[in-house]
Every structure is written in structure tokens, then in C-alpha cells.
Design a protein around this motif. Sequence first.
Motif, PDB file in Angstrom:
ATOM      1  N   LYS A  14       0.822  -1.221   0.000  1.00 22.62           N
ATOM      2  CA  LYS A  14       0.000   0.000   0.000  1.00 22.62           C
ATOM      3  C   LYS A  14       0.853   1.268   0.000  1.00 22.62           C
ATOM      4  CE  LYS A  14      -1.842  -1.726   3.590  1.00 22.62           C
ATOM      5  NZ  LYS A  14      -2.432  -2.002   4.881  1.00 22.62           N
ATOM      6  N   ASP A  33      -1.656   5.269   9.411  1.00 18.37           N
ATOM      7  CA  ASP A  33      -0.781   4.957  10.557  1.00 18.37           C
ATOM      8  C   ASP A  33       0.123   6.146  10.882  1.00 18.37           C
ATOM      9  OD1 ASP A  33      -1.722   2.397  10.916  1.00 18.37           O
ATOM     10  OD2 ASP A  33      -0.082   1.427   9.844  1.00 18.37           O
ATOM     11  N   ARG A  57      -7.648   1.031  17.624  1.00 16.95           N
ATOM     12  CA  ARG A  57      -8.783   0.938  16.691  1.00 16.95           C
ATOM     13  C   ARG A  57      -9.716   2.144  16.854  1.00 16.95           C
ATOM     14  NH1 ARG A  57      -6.332  -2.063  13.212  1.00 16.95           N
ATOM     15  NH2 ARG A  57      -5.693  -4.080  14.008  1.00 16.95           N
ATOM     16  N   GLY A  80      -3.954  -2.027   7.773  1.00 18.27           N
ATOM     17  CA  GLY A  80      -4.554  -3.283   7.333  1.00 18.27           C
ATOM     18  C   GLY A  80      -5.769  -3.739   8.134  1.00 18.27           C
ATOM     19  N   ARG A 118       5.516  -4.062  13.236  1.00 20.90           N
ATOM     20  CA  ARG A 118       4.095  -4.420  13.182  1.00 20.90           C
ATOM     21  C   ARG A 118       3.750  -5.349  14.350  1.00 20.90           C
ATOM     22  NH1 ARG A 118       5.328  -4.020   7.293  1.00 20.90           N
ATOM     23  NH2 ARG A 118       3.782  -2.636   6.372  1.00 20.90           N
ATOM     24  N   ARG A 137      -9.768 -11.714   6.688  1.00 30.28           N
ATOM     25  CA  ARG A 137      -9.921 -10.341   6.204  1.00 30.28           C
ATOM     26  C   ARG A 137     -10.131 -10.188   4.698  1.00 30.28           C
ATOM     27  NH1 ARG A 137      -5.236  -6.958   9.286  1.00 30.28           N
ATOM     28  NH2 ARG A 137      -6.065  -7.055  11.411  1.00 30.28           N
TER      29      ARG A 137
HETATM   30  C1  S3P Z   1      -2.433  -3.513  11.304  1.00 29.18           C
HETATM   31  C2  S3P Z   1      -1.762  -3.005  10.222  1.00 29.18           C
HETATM   32  C3  S3P Z   1      -0.763  -1.927  10.337  1.00 29.18           C
HETATM   33  C4  S3P Z   1      -1.046  -1.062  11.561  1.00 29.18           C
HETATM   34  C5  S3P Z   1      -1.170  -1.921  12.783  1.00 29.18           C
HETATM   35  C6  S3P Z   1      -2.262  -2.974  12.674  1.00 29.18           C
HETATM   36  C7  S3P Z   1      -3.401  -4.629  11.091  1.00 29.18           C
HETATM   37  O1  S3P Z   1      -0.774  -1.123   9.173  1.00 29.18           O
HETATM   38  O2  S3P Z   1      -2.206  -0.306  11.376  1.00 29.18           O
HETATM   39  O3  S3P Z   1       0.086  -2.512  13.008  1.00 29.18           O
HETATM   40  O4  S3P Z   1      -4.209  -4.907  11.975  1.00 29.18           O
HETATM   41  O5  S3P Z   1      -3.356  -5.245  10.001  1.00 29.18           O
HETATM   42  P1  S3P Z   1      -0.181  -1.585   7.738  1.00 29.18           P
HETATM   43  O6  S3P Z   1      -1.228  -2.423   7.077  1.00 29.18           O
HETATM   44  O7  S3P Z   1       0.043  -0.299   7.010  1.00 29.18           O
HETATM   45  O8  S3P Z   1       1.070  -2.325   8.023  1.00 29.18           O
END
Ligand code: S3P
Length: 184
Positions: A14, A33, A57, A80, A118, A137
Motif C-alpha cells: 500500500k 498509521d 482501533r 490493514g 508491526r 480479512r
Molecule cells: C495492522 C496493520 C498496520 C497497523 C497496525 C495494525 C493490522 O498497518 O495499522 O500494526 O491490523 O493489520 P499496515 O497495514 O500499514 O502495516
Amino acid sequence: MNNIILTGFMGCGKTTVGIRLSYKIQKTFIDTDKKIEKEQNTKVKRIFENYGETYFRDLETQLLQKMVTKKDSQIISIGGGMPVREENRILLKQLGTIIFLKASPETIYERVKHDKKRPLLQGENPMAKISALCKQRNTIYESIADFTVVTDGKRFDEVIKEICELLKFHRNDKNGGFDENINY
Ligand code: S3P
């Protein structure tokens, strides 16, 4: 709103796709993020450690609520996990055109296996976690996507070319039409 939203699992590309696409079609790029980190003055990893996932969240939902009130035309890479909440999915649909960058668990694992940033992938068996979360997902990502672009085995320029082709013919009727003057 003429935003382009990039969704998909961690490591699907992304950010890289978003930045390169932003140069190509001259739109501002933002990453949810990064925006949250700036507003909270700390890293996502620290937010998870110090306050827990639900707190993070909630920050994502609050950010989306703010974003839908603005008439922006940006490329937005979203975390994500953001579309997992139903409330967020409704907000995302209002925010613009959604593109799902789909990658297999194997591709994702290769891209994130050395990643320490992450929090959800730091456990014992990241490959199993990735497979389980993707299974859960992918249906969610597909349910909100205007387009799905498979990224496995493709170079970034190929992915971007595909996205531009899709956008060229896309008319977002709900939001009054796509930018006519952009050279996709
Ligand atoms: C998450 C994805 C991360 C970030 C967090 C949680 C998820 O973003 O928001 O670590 O739950 O998939 P990216 O998809 O940009 O890595």
C-alpha cells in the motif's frame, strides 16, 4: 470526494504503491498509521503496547470520522485492520474509491518477515498468523473494494499501470465523477 483509498493486508504494498501513484497522478499521499503517529506523537507499536489494540482501533475510527468531513482528493493508504470494524467500512465507502491490493500469505510473509514495527506479527509463528488473518480479512477487503488488484509476482510499476487503467474508466457516480483532468 475523489480520494483513492488503498486497502489490503500488512505488507501488500500500500505505501510504496501509494507514494509512486501520488507522483504519477499528482495527488497528495497520506498514510493513516503515520497520521495517527503524528497526532499521538508516538509509534503504532507503542500505542499497542501501552494502551492496547482497542485503543488504537478507536483512534483509527476517530481519524476516519474527521476525514469524511473534508472534501479532499488524496491517495490514502489505510492500516490493514481498519476495515475490520463495520463502522469504519461505512466511513471508508464515503471517503472515495477503494482499491484492494491483494497478496498471498506467502508473498506477505516474504515482505514482512524481518519487520519489527508491526505488533500483530511479532508472535511465535508469523506465517500462521498471516494465513489466519488473511483468511478472515480478504472477504472484508473484497466487500468494500471498487477494484481488486492482485500484486503477487508483479513489479510496482505493473501494479500502478493496472490501477491507472482501472481508474481511467471509472466514474464514481455517487461522488459526482472522477477527476477528468488527471492523466492516469
Ligand atoms: C495492522 C496493520 C498496520 C497497523 C497496525 C495494525 C493490522 O498497518 O495499522 O500494526 O491490523 O493489520 P499496515 O497495514 O500499514 O502495516
